[in-house]
Scaffold this active site. Structure first.
Site, PDB file in Angstrom:
ATOM      1  N   ARG A 269       0.849  -1.186   0.000  1.00  0.00           N
ATOM      2  CA  ARG A 269       0.000   0.000   0.000  1.00  0.00           C
ATOM      3  C   ARG A 269       0.890   1.242   0.000  1.00  0.00           C
ATOM      4  NH1 ARG A 269      -2.424   0.737   5.430  1.00  0.00           N
ATOM      5  NH2 ARG A 269      -0.906   2.407   5.602  1.00  0.00           N
ATOM      6  N   HIS A 273      -3.761   4.302   4.779  1.00  0.00           N
ATOM      7  CA  HIS A 273      -4.897   3.385   4.879  1.00  0.00           C
ATOM      8  C   HIS A 273      -6.150   4.075   4.350  1.00  0.00           C
ATOM      9  CE1 HIS A 273      -7.635   0.391   6.447  1.00  0.00           C
ATOM     10  NE2 HIS A 273      -8.269   1.324   7.135  1.00  0.00           N
ATOM     11  N   TYR A 282       4.427   5.513  11.078  1.00  0.00           N
ATOM     12  CA  TYR A 282       4.760   4.114  11.347  1.00  0.00           C
ATOM     13  C   TYR A 282       5.489   3.409  10.203  1.00  0.00           C
ATOM     14  CZ  TYR A 282       0.393   3.538   8.684  1.00  0.00           C
ATOM     15  OH  TYR A 282      -0.588   3.607   7.725  1.00  0.00           O
TER      16      TYR A 282
END
Length: 396
Positions: A269, A273, A282
């Site tokens: 990805r 998100h 992160y």
């Protein structure tokens, strides 16, 4: 020999893999030989690969435009798909038109393959519709926000396919994070027990929101399916040709009465998100840089260039198609009408229902009361006014 015959031959061979990951096009564009899966894409020539390239270019541009529209306040939220184009286009183009698709909330590329207008794809995220398309027409269910719930829907639908004796199949999309949900595991129990013609398609994009896949899976996610009696395969999810091959094979198993299959498309990805997420908090930048070298579009272009295809003309065609889609998307979204309050009650049930109609009328009466309180002499003007209120009162 027909494509279907080649697929069934591969099924009869067992399709055992020499390597752990099925890959037919390397990240640098070399064509990899695979004695089982090559036969499944024998009909995919240079022009067909070029068409895949255009599809992926268009859906990437739609994704970029949608993200920008959300930042500009035109969408409430958007779940990006950049990096996952090959997984969605490769599998989406492998389906028959009558196969039923059960998506999560990120399958914009699959919806595009089904002919859904990009404006309709975005309408949900603008809050203008509960779903931008008619599932009975597109053969694609509404986007599922509840993680993993669509696997149960797909399995139930596939059990119905089998009961009717149809040769259709169902396919359900979900992410690596969803595999830890009970719904997904329960769906696989039922699919295996009843031999349901369903393909479980996991897009392992390495992140369950902010948690890395290694936190929830100590081994490969695909290794879980055989425990339920479902054969599985891991495929390079950034290789559109390999994804097409493994999806065709899984669909052929379903049509041949051999039950469910499980595909783990290993991808990444490249965006957040959703647009409410900040992956810089992160994400390992080094890992991201590695995946940037595995771009699904770049490898197709490199392969076509090596084969002497006119990639400059291809780039121009892809840019034109992407520009056209982006232009239509922006004009369609900014001119989209807001939904009426009563539309919330539409398409809930297949036929009129007095209980639901009563809920609708009471809700509109409540909205009218808010207008009455704020408008003084203009009481009742907001949502149908005194006339609507009188009819509601008569029913109550």
């Amino acid at each position: 020999m027909s494509v279907n015959s080649l697929i069934l031959d591969a099924l009869n061979q067992g399709g055992q893999l020499v390597d752990d990951l099925v890959q037919l096009i390397s990240p640098t564009g070399e064509r990899r030989v695979n004695p089982v899966f090559d036969a499944l894409v024998e009909d995919v020539d240079a022009d067909a690969l070029a068409a895949f390239y255009i599809d992926m270019s268009v859906i990437r541009r739609i994704d970029t435009e949608a993200t920008a529209l959300q930042r500009q306040g035109e969408l409430g939220l958007w779940p990006p798909l950049t990096g996952q184009e090959a997984a969605q286009i490769g599998s989406g183009r492998a389906l028959n038109r009558t196969d039923m698709i059960f998506p999560s909330y990120r399958e914009h590329g699959v919806a595009y393959c089904r002919g859904v207008d990009p404006v309709d794809i975005l309408s949900l995220w603008r809050g203008a519709a509960s779903c931008g398309w008619d599932p009975t027409v597109t053969r694609m269910a509404t986007p599922q926000i509840i993680i993993g719930a669509q696997t149960l829907h797909a399995t139930g639908y596939a059990m119905g396919i089998k009961a009717e004796g149809s040769d259709d199949a169902a396919i359900v999309y979900f992410g690596d994070g969803a595999t830890s949900q009970g719904d997904v595991n329960e769906a696989m129990v039922f699919a295996a027990s009843f031999g349901a013609p369903v393909v479980f398609f996991c897009q392992n994009n390495q992140w369950a929101i902010s948690e890395p896949v290694g936190l929830q899976a100590q081994g490969h996610i695909a290794d879980r399916a055989p425990g339920f009696g479902i054969p599985s395969v891991r495929v390079d999810g950034n290789d559109v040709l390999a994804v097409t091959a493994v999806t065709r094979r899984a669909l052929a198993r379903a049509r041949a009465g051999q039950g469910p299959s499980y595909i783990e498309a290993v991808t990444y990805r490249m965006g957040p998100h959703t647009t409410a997420d900040d992956p810089t908090r992160y994400e390992d930048r080094g890992l991201r840089a590695e995946w940037e070298q595995r771009d699904p579009l770049a490898r197709v272009r490199a392969l076509l260039a090596a084969e002497g295809y006119d990639v400059d003309a291809l780039d121009a065609a892809a840019t034109r198609a992407a520009d056209e889609a982006a232009s239509g998307l922006r004009s369609g979204i900014t001119s989209m009408a807001d939904p009426t309050p009563e539309s919330l009650f539409e398409h809930v049930l297949s036929s009129p229902d007095a209980w639901l109609e009563d809920q609708r009328d009471r809700y509109l009466l409540y909205l009218d009361s808010l207008d009455d309180a704020g408008s003084g002499d203009d009481a009742g003007a907001g949502h149908g006014g005194a006339t609507h209120g009188a009819s509601t009162g008569a029913r109550a």
